[in-house]
Design a protein around this motif. Structure first.
Motif, mmCIF file in Angstrom:
data_model
loop_
_atom_site.group_PDB
_atom_site.id
_atom_site.type_symbol
_atom_site.label_atom_id
_atom_site.label_comp_id
_atom_site.label_asym_id
_atom_site.label_seq_id
_atom_site.Cartn_x
_atom_site.Cartn_y
_atom_site.Cartn_z
ATOM 1 N N PRO A 134 43.204 25.143 41.843
ATOM 2 C CA PRO A 134 41.846 25.619 41.575
ATOM 3 C C PRO A 134 41.847 26.939 40.810
ATOM 4 N N PRO A 135 40.847 27.153 39.959
ATOM 5 C CA PRO A 135 40.778 28.398 39.192
ATOM 6 C C PRO A 135 40.249 29.550 40.029
ATOM 7 N N PRO A 136 40.662 30.773 39.709
ATOM 8 C CA PRO A 136 40.048 31.943 40.340
ATOM 9 C C PRO A 136 38.654 32.180 39.775
ATOM 10 N N VAL A 137 37.945 33.116 40.371
ATOM 11 C CA VAL A 137 36.557 33.398 40.006
ATOM 12 C C VAL A 137 36.414 34.870 39.628
ATOM 13 N N LEU A 138 35.804 35.132 38.477
ATOM 14 C CA LEU A 138 35.520 36.497 38.055
ATOM 15 C C LEU A 138 34.136 36.907 38.545
ATOM 16 N N ILE A 139 34.038 38.141 39.051
ATOM 17 C CA ILE A 139 32.778 38.670 39.559
ATOM 18 C C ILE A 139 32.472 39.998 38.870
ATOM 19 N N ALA A 140 31.190 40.406 38.946
ATOM 20 C CA ALA A 140 30.744 41.592 38.216
ATOM 21 C C ALA A 140 30.803 42.864 39.044
ATOM 22 N N ASP A 141 30.886 42.724 40.365
ATOM 23 C CA ASP A 141 30.794 43.895 41.224
ATOM 24 C C ASP A 141 31.581 43.647 42.513
ATOM 25 N N THR A 144 39.114 28.666 50.794
ATOM 26 C CA THR A 144 39.274 30.020 50.265
ATOM 27 C C THR A 144 38.717 30.103 48.849
ATOM 28 N N VAL A 145 38.643 31.317 48.339
ATOM 29 C CA VAL A 145 38.265 31.538 46.945
ATOM 30 C C VAL A 145 39.028 32.759 46.445
ATOM 31 N N ALA A 146 39.518 32.693 45.225
ATOM 32 C CA ALA A 146 40.272 33.792 44.614
ATOM 33 C C ALA A 146 39.336 34.580 43.702
ATOM 34 N N LEU A 147 39.191 35.877 43.964
ATOM 35 C CA LEU A 147 38.209 36.702 43.266
ATOM 36 C C LEU A 147 38.877 37.843 42.505
ATOM 37 N N ARG A 148 38.256 38.193 41.356
ATOM 38 C CA ARG A 148 38.720 39.352 40.586
ATOM 39 C C ARG A 148 37.551 39.945 39.816
ATOM 40 N N MET A 149 37.541 41.264 39.718
ATOM 41 C CA MET A 149 36.570 41.969 38.881
ATOM 42 C C MET A 149 37.336 42.523 37.678
ATOM 43 N N PRO A 150 37.060 42.009 36.467
ATOM 44 C CA PRO A 150 37.823 42.450 35.296
ATOM 45 C C PRO A 150 37.442 43.858 34.857
ATOM 46 N N GLY A 171 26.293 35.028 36.541
ATOM 47 C CA GLY A 171 26.800 34.849 37.882
ATOM 48 C C GLY A 171 28.296 34.611 37.816
ATOM 49 N N PRO A 172 28.960 34.443 38.960
ATOM 50 C CA PRO A 172 30.415 34.280 38.993
ATOM 51 C C PRO A 172 30.888 33.125 38.103
ATOM 52 N N LEU A 173 31.993 33.362 37.411
ATOM 53 C CA LEU A 173 32.577 32.350 36.535
ATOM 54 C C LEU A 173 33.953 31.943 37.039
ATOM 55 N N ALA A 174 34.201 30.642 37.065
ATOM 56 C CA ALA A 174 35.550 30.133 37.319
ATOM 57 C C ALA A 174 36.335 30.303 36.030
ATOM 58 N N VAL A 175 37.381 31.096 36.084
ATOM 59 C CA VAL A 175 38.130 31.433 34.865
ATOM 60 C C VAL A 175 39.622 31.339 35.141
#
Length: 208
Positions: free
Chosen positions: A62-69, A116-122, A135-139
């Motif tokens: 599964p892809p991780p997810v990018l978040i804004a905050d 689970t979910v893998a999260l990152r804020m770029p 909103g959150p993007l699977a990237v």
């Protein structure tokens, strides 16, 4: 298929047009603070399936997810540990991906995540600007499975061609190393992949 030069063409109208494409289930290629990524809306299971197919990857990865905050982690995750919060405070925005327990009612279908979910804020203001609208993007990294991640938009275009609606050109990747991935679902951390942030840096922060 279009290519947007983020240094010359980026404004609210361009951002909103890309967000509209994402809402319609399209794939986009984006710059990040590490390597280029290919992504879609995290809450669109059909788009996620197309994303994995474009990359040549199955639902077992599964892809991780990018978040804004950083606060998004508390909204998306549940039972977020002190370790996760400390690492986010010290390394976000940045090249650290944290795997947390997902909210049961989230309803996302990113693949075989086992809850689970893998999260990152770029660490890239342009991308956070876009994420606040989409909103959150699977990237996932912009490459075909088994190939090197794209560090230029040209390489990303060679990989995906017309499968992607919009390519956002942010110039050559400033950090051609993927993010470090840690499982922080428990009150400790388990390394999944060491990348741009070393485990020594992680330990230094956690040991205070």
């Amino acid at each position: 298929m279009r290519i947007i030069d983020s240094s010359a063409q980026w404004d609210e109208d361009v951002r909103d047009s890309i967000a509209a494409e994402v809402t319609q289930g399209e794939l986009i290629v984006i710059p990040t603070d590490t390597v280029y990524g290919i992504g879609c809306r995290a809450d669109d299971p059909h788009a996620v399936t197309r994303l994995l197919a474009a990359k040549g990857r199955g639902h077992h990865m599964p892809p991780p997810v990018l978040i804004a905050d950083p606060s998004d982690m508390q909204r998306i995750g549940t039972n977020v540990t002190d370790v996760a919060i400390t690492l986010a405070q010290n390394f976000w925005p940045g090249a650290l991906t944290l795997i947390v327990q997902a909210q049961p009612e989230l309803g996302w279908n990113l693949g075989q995540t086992h809850g689970t979910v893998a999260l990152r804020m770029p660490d890239l203001p342009l991308m956070c600007d876009l994420l606040r609208v989409t909103g959150p993007l699977a990237v996932t990294s912009a490459n075909l499975t088994g190939q090197e991640p794209a560090t230029t938009i040209t390489r990303a275009c060679e990989y995906f061609g017309e499968k992607v609606a919009t390519y956002i050109d942010g110039g050559p990747s400033g950090l051609a190393i993927p993010s470090t991935i840690l499982d922080v679902t428990e009150e400790t951390f388990r390394p999944i992949r060491e990348g741009a942030i070393s485990l020594e840096q992680i330990m230094e922060v956690l040991q205070g």
